[in-house]
Design an enzyme around this catalytic site. Structure first.
Site, PDB file in Angstrom:
ATOM      1  N   ARG A  16      48.121  90.560  53.888  1.00 36.93           N
ATOM      2  CA  ARG A  16      47.272  91.430  54.345  1.00 36.93           C
ATOM      3  C   ARG A  16      46.908  90.934  55.826  1.00 36.93           C
ATOM      4  O   ARG A  16      45.806  90.991  56.423  1.00 36.93           O
ATOM      5  CB  ARG A  16      45.935  91.447  53.625  1.00 36.93           C
ATOM      6  CG  ARG A  16      46.148  92.316  52.263  1.00 36.93           C
ATOM      7  CD  ARG A  16      44.882  92.307  51.814  1.00 36.93           C
ATOM      8  NE  ARG A  16      44.493  91.015  50.962  1.00 36.93           N
ATOM      9  CZ  ARG A  16      43.359  90.858  50.886  1.00 36.93           C
ATOM     10  NH1 ARG A  16      42.336  91.772  50.985  1.00 36.93           N
ATOM     11  NH2 ARG A  16      42.977  89.614  50.602  1.00 36.93           N
ATOM     12  N   GLU A  17      47.881  90.402  56.757  1.00 29.91           N
ATOM     13  CA  GLU A  17      47.885  90.048  58.005  1.00 29.91           C
ATOM     14  C   GLU A  17      47.293  90.970  58.862  1.00 29.91           C
ATOM     15  O   GLU A  17      46.498  90.766  59.745  1.00 29.91           O
ATOM     16  CB  GLU A  17      49.243  89.332  58.655  1.00 29.91           C
ATOM     17  CG  GLU A  17      49.597  88.182  57.967  1.00 29.91           C
ATOM     18  CD  GLU A  17      50.720  88.403  56.731  1.00 29.91           C
ATOM     19  OE1 GLU A  17      51.438  87.564  56.558  1.00 29.91           O
ATOM     20  OE2 GLU A  17      50.456  89.380  56.235  1.00 29.91           O
ATOM     21  N   LEU A  18      47.778  92.406  58.810  1.00 25.47           N
ATOM     22  CA  LEU A  18      47.398  93.508  59.574  1.00 25.47           C
ATOM     23  C   LEU A  18      45.973  93.821  59.323  1.00 25.47           C
ATOM     24  O   LEU A  18      45.049  94.030  60.212  1.00 25.47           O
ATOM     25  CB  LEU A  18      48.251  94.616  59.531  1.00 25.47           C
ATOM     26  CG  LEU A  18      47.903  95.785  60.417  1.00 25.47           C
ATOM     27  CD1 LEU A  18      47.993  95.535  61.835  1.00 25.47           C
ATOM     28  CD2 LEU A  18      48.741  96.946  59.951  1.00 25.47           C
ATOM     29  N   TRP A 572      45.743 105.044  39.942  1.00 19.83           N
ATOM     30  CA  TRP A 572      45.828 104.008  40.808  1.00 19.83           C
ATOM     31  C   TRP A 572      46.208 102.833  40.300  1.00 19.83           C
ATOM     32  O   TRP A 572      45.773 101.524  40.697  1.00 19.83           O
ATOM     33  CB  TRP A 572      44.226 104.072  41.464  1.00 19.83           C
ATOM     34  CG  TRP A 572      43.721 105.053  42.113  1.00 19.83           C
ATOM     35  CD1 TRP A 572      44.601 105.996  42.488  1.00 19.83           C
ATOM     36  CD2 TRP A 572      42.555 105.307  42.887  1.00 19.83           C
ATOM     37  NE1 TRP A 572      43.904 106.881  43.589  1.00 19.83           N
ATOM     38  CE2 TRP A 572      42.702 106.306  43.689  1.00 19.83           C
ATOM     39  CE3 TRP A 572      41.425 104.670  42.723  1.00 19.83           C
ATOM     40  CZ2 TRP A 572      41.687 106.856  44.636  1.00 19.83           C
ATOM     41  CZ3 TRP A 572      40.306 105.202  43.584  1.00 19.83           C
ATOM     42  CH2 TRP A 572      40.447 106.345  44.206  1.00 19.83           C
ATOM     43  N   CYS A 654      37.037 112.686  46.013  1.00 19.64           N
ATOM     44  CA  CYS A 654      36.779 112.199  47.444  1.00 19.64           C
ATOM     45  C   CYS A 654      38.007 112.536  47.993  1.00 19.64           C
ATOM     46  O   CYS A 654      39.267 112.298  47.568  1.00 19.64           O
ATOM     47  CB  CYS A 654      36.161 110.830  47.569  1.00 19.64           C
ATOM     48  SG  CYS A 654      37.174 109.544  47.090  1.00 19.64           S
ATOM     49  N   HIS A 705      33.300 105.993  55.584  1.00 24.32           N
ATOM     50  CA  HIS A 705      34.435 105.283  55.973  1.00 24.32           C
ATOM     51  C   HIS A 705      34.025 104.782  57.396  1.00 24.32           C
ATOM     52  O   HIS A 705      35.135 104.369  58.249  1.00 24.32           O
ATOM     53  CB  HIS A 705      35.766 106.111  55.860  1.00 24.32           C
ATOM     54  CG  HIS A 705      36.139 106.041  54.309  1.00 24.32           C
ATOM     55  ND1 HIS A 705      35.723 106.996  53.600  1.00 24.32           N
ATOM     56  CD2 HIS A 705      36.722 105.234  53.573  1.00 24.32           C
ATOM     57  CE1 HIS A 705      36.125 106.631  52.369  1.00 24.32           C
ATOM     58  NE2 HIS A 705      36.756 105.527  52.385  1.00 24.32           N
TER      59      HIS A 705
END
Length: 766
Positions: A16-18, A572, A654, A705
């Site tokens: 998850r570097e970004l 999910w 949502c 968000h």
């Protein structure tokens, strides 16, 4: 011979570097140069991974700083007025403002973020392009061309990726003056010259092949849009670039002839979702065109059945020769990066799986098998695939007789509440004694550093179970106290103990497995780690009872029990591919039903069962939707209908388009639905007015968000719109979604304003 290529690769990074770089940049801890350096390093790493796996033609342009649709909006100059820079070209700051909104001290009282919704039937979110009636397009964002130069400098054979003009327009909305009477298809003629510029610049850079994604060809399109495809691609055919038109997520069906006949050089079809397309397309494809077959599942993590695929591909090879290309069914954006990072997984289970790197290798292996069928490495890989498939079919951990017996015993009575809503709501109002326009939140509160550290320490054995429980109880007590101080009417426990709304429950159910690094991007920096359904599902013990009853002991106000619904648990997760989704949803519904009944027995008066993924699970084609909606709504009723009339059942949805499924949402028969509406400025509620939704509804009044805190006047404006469309006695007041990604200061400020707005409207209505 067959060419191995890829449509797109996960951009977030194996660690998850970004995500980490983005959030550091937003917090002022990493400057733009540092952020861009992380992006360059990730792109180089991902191209290298694909090449080493055997991919011959690499995608470029699948990287995005937030999402690929937003990238295209900047590339085309589709920047709403509230975000347009006063001087110069758009910047990364412009892009992030469009995605996250702007605070009051940055932009004239703040600007709300663009609307966000789901990418077709996936859990990936995109920013909806905002068009105006007088919209003009111009090439204004050089990211694609810069990344092409990067890849070429590294010596790669590449295929740039762009969203096609029709799909881009389809995804957007016209807003502002004259919007309701304007057909956005009229914008096509203004947009196409920009596509022409893109093609020209790519050709000048030395690009030979361009991938143009047009996934809307898998939808039921109006005739005007079908005709527009022919017009658009006839105008673009002058370019020297070879064009691969890419479709996925469903079959072409009635659009097959249209897609096959467009003046492009190749066509990609999804044979995972729609294998029946293969013989049909062969009869319609012109003799000069490449046919790319999407044969490896880009949406799931199960190993491909290579023995089953090879006969089909051998036939295709015989018919097409060098015009045959092989690829995953769609972009691998929806998969984790690399199974090699999961050595802790059970050896047998691990042998059944393939992540993005392994899926690239499967594509390359199939191409090699067509060229060199007797190659020793090919034969070894085929034998391993065969053994894994046999192991999975015969494993005793997959099928559980007690679960099957319980499924067989389900009756129609199990999926119906005791009384109609009109009778139930009278009992509920008498019991709950809530004010008009009751205020609540969706469920989660900020996942602070202290919460994450305690969870990590518990997993590492540094905290005992008792110490961890005490730490979480302290967090729950704090969340309850904050809500009481702010004046909310129905409280939640805040979900401090939960890592994720699906994973938390999956960890307590039999039939699930888990990864350590199986992260998948949901939107922006938000990542999820889907659990894997590998076998029949059951619930060994209570999952939430202890936490919810503790929270209720901390207050005299009503605490909602918080659960995740069966359809969302299914959608999910990485679902099984050996039984139907309906069967898996029923298994999940029975497990959740047991939890619902235990919460009711413990005195919990309101139970919220979130079905955020209800809409995204729907097939793209109308002909297949009614069957899905029937079993999905039945699964919800199965988990919720065992309670008495006085127990109030809530659900939450949502960031999806709900207009076409309102009758099925009503068929779920939840007493209260809370739903995202703030980003769309309450436009969704017009559909509820037209449909006359029968039960209570809580339209979200602010976007969680975005880090900006809307004032009470902004929320009051939305509530006034809502009360014009929905009777006030059936309205609840709540945010759009859970608050786990926000900080406490902004959370408290926003909720305080929300409560003030509700009180103001109560006074006006009184």
């Amino acid at each position: 011979m067959a060419l191995a290529h890829n449509l797109g690769f996960p951009r977030i990074g194996a660690d998850r570097e970004l995500k980490k770089a983005l959030e550091a940049h937003w917090h002022g801890e990493l400057d733009e140069a540092g952020l861009r350096a992380v992006g360059r390093e990730l792109r180089a790493t991902h191209w290298q991974l694909q090449q080493e796996a055997g991919i011959e033609l690499l995608p470029v342009g699948d990287f995005a700083w937030y999402d690929q649709v937003l990238t295209h909006s900047l590339m085309f100059g589709v920047i709403p007025q509230r975000f347009r820079p006063q001087h110069g070209a758009p910047s990364l700051d412009t892009l992030f403002s469009m995605a996250r909104g702007t605070a009051a001290d940055r932009c004239c009282g703040g600007a709300h973020a663009q609307e966000m919704t789901k990418w077709f039937d996936s859990n990936y979110h995109y920013l909806v392009p905002e068009f105006s009636v007088d919209q003009q397009f111009q090439l204004s964002w050089p990211q694609l061309f810069e990344e092409v130069d990067e890849a070429l400098a590294l010596g790669h054979q590449i295929k740039p990726v762009i969203i096609g003009p029709l799909t881009y327009l389809w995804l957007g909305k016209v807003k502002g003056a004259g919007a309701e009477a304007f057909d956005k298809l009229e914008l096509l003629e203004r947009l196409l010259p920009v596509y022409g510029e893109i093609l020209q610049r790519l050709a000048e850079q030395g690009v030979q092949w361009l991938q143009i994604d047009e996934p809307i060809l898998a939808l039921d399109l109006p005739q005007a849009w079908k005709s527009a495809f022919e017009r658009a691609y006839n105008l673009l055919q002058w370019s020297p670039l070879k064009k691969l038109l890419t479709t996925y997520f469903a079959g072409l069906e009635d659009n097959l002839g249209l897609a096959a006949g467009l003046p492009v050089d190749g066509l990609h079809i999804d044979l995972v979702r729609a294998p029946e397309q293969y013989p049909q397309i062969l009869d319609r494809l012109p003799a000069y065109k490449v046919l790319s077959l999407g044969v490896v599942d880009g949406r799931n993590i199960w190993r491909s059945d290579l023995d089953q695929l090879l006969p089909l591909l051998q036939d295709a090879q015989q018919r097409l020769g060098e015009r045959l290309w092989l690829a995953p069914s769609c972009s691998l954006l929806h998969c984790p990066v690399d199974l090699a990072r999961e050595p802790q997984l059970d050896t047998e289970l691990r042998s059944w799986l393939a992540f993005a790197v392994q899926k690239c290798a499967e594509v390359a292996l199939l191409a090699t098998a067509l060229k060199q069928p007797q190659d020793a490495d090919v034969q070894t890989a085929l034998a391993a695939s065969r053994a894994a498939r046999l192991s999975r079919r015969l494993s005793p951990r997959i099928h559980k007789p007690q679960v099957q017996a319980r499924l067989a015993a389900i009756s129609a009575r199990d999926t119906q509440r005791q009384s109609p809503f009109a009778q139930r709501i009278v009992q509920q109002r008498a019991l709950l004694q809530l004010p008009p326009l009751p205020t609540t939140s969706i469920g989660s509160f900020p996942q602070t550093a202290a919460i994450r550290q305690a969870r990590q320490a518990f997993k590492q054995g540094k905290l005992s179970a008792a110490e961890y429980a005490e730490a979480m109880q302290g967090q729950i007590r704090h969340a309850v106290q904050v809500q009481e101080r702010l004046g909310l009417d129905v409280l939640v426990h805040g979900e401090a103990e939960r890592n994720d709304m699906v994973e938390y429950f999956a960890e307590q159910l039999d039939g699930y497995a888990f990864t350590r690094f199986g992260w998948v991007q949901s939107y922006g920096s938000r990542c999820v780690k889907p659990a894997i359904i590998y076998g029949d599902i059951s619930r060994p013990k209570a999952m939430t009872l202890e936490w919810i009853t503790f929270a209720q002991s901390c207050t005299d106000k009503i605490i909602k029990g918080m659960l995740t619904g069966p359809v969302t648990m299914l959608m999910w997760s990485f679902a099984r591919d050996d039984i139907s989704r309906e069967q898996q949803a029923q298994q999940l519904a029975l497990a959740i039903r047991d939890e619902v009944l235990e919460l009711e027995a413990a005195g919990i008066k309101i139970i919220q069962i979130d079905e955020a993924a209800f809409r995204e699970g729907m097939p793209l084609r109308h002909a297949q939707q009614s069957a899905y909606l029937a079993w999905a709504s039945a699964a919800f009723r199965l988990c919720a209908s065992g309670v008495g009339d006085a127990t109030q059942i809530h659900t939450h949805m949502c960031y999806s388009e709900f207009n076409a499924v309102l009758d099925s949402i009503a068929a779920m028969d939840a007493d209260v639905i809370t739903i995202e509406t703030s980003r769309s400025d309450m436009q969704l509620l017009k559909a509820f007015e037209a449909f006359d939704y029968p039960n209570d509804i809580g339209p979200g009044v602010y976007d969680i968000h975005s880090p900006r805190v809307p004032d009470s006047a902004e929320m009051l404006k939305l509530l006034r719109k809502a009360v014009q469309l929905i009777p006030a006695e059936r309205l609840w007041v709540n945010p759009d979604c859970g608050l786990k990604t926000r900080g406490w200061p902004e959370t408290e400020a926003a909720l305080l304003n929300m409560v003030a707005a509700a009180k103001q409207l109560r006074a006006e209505l009184a």
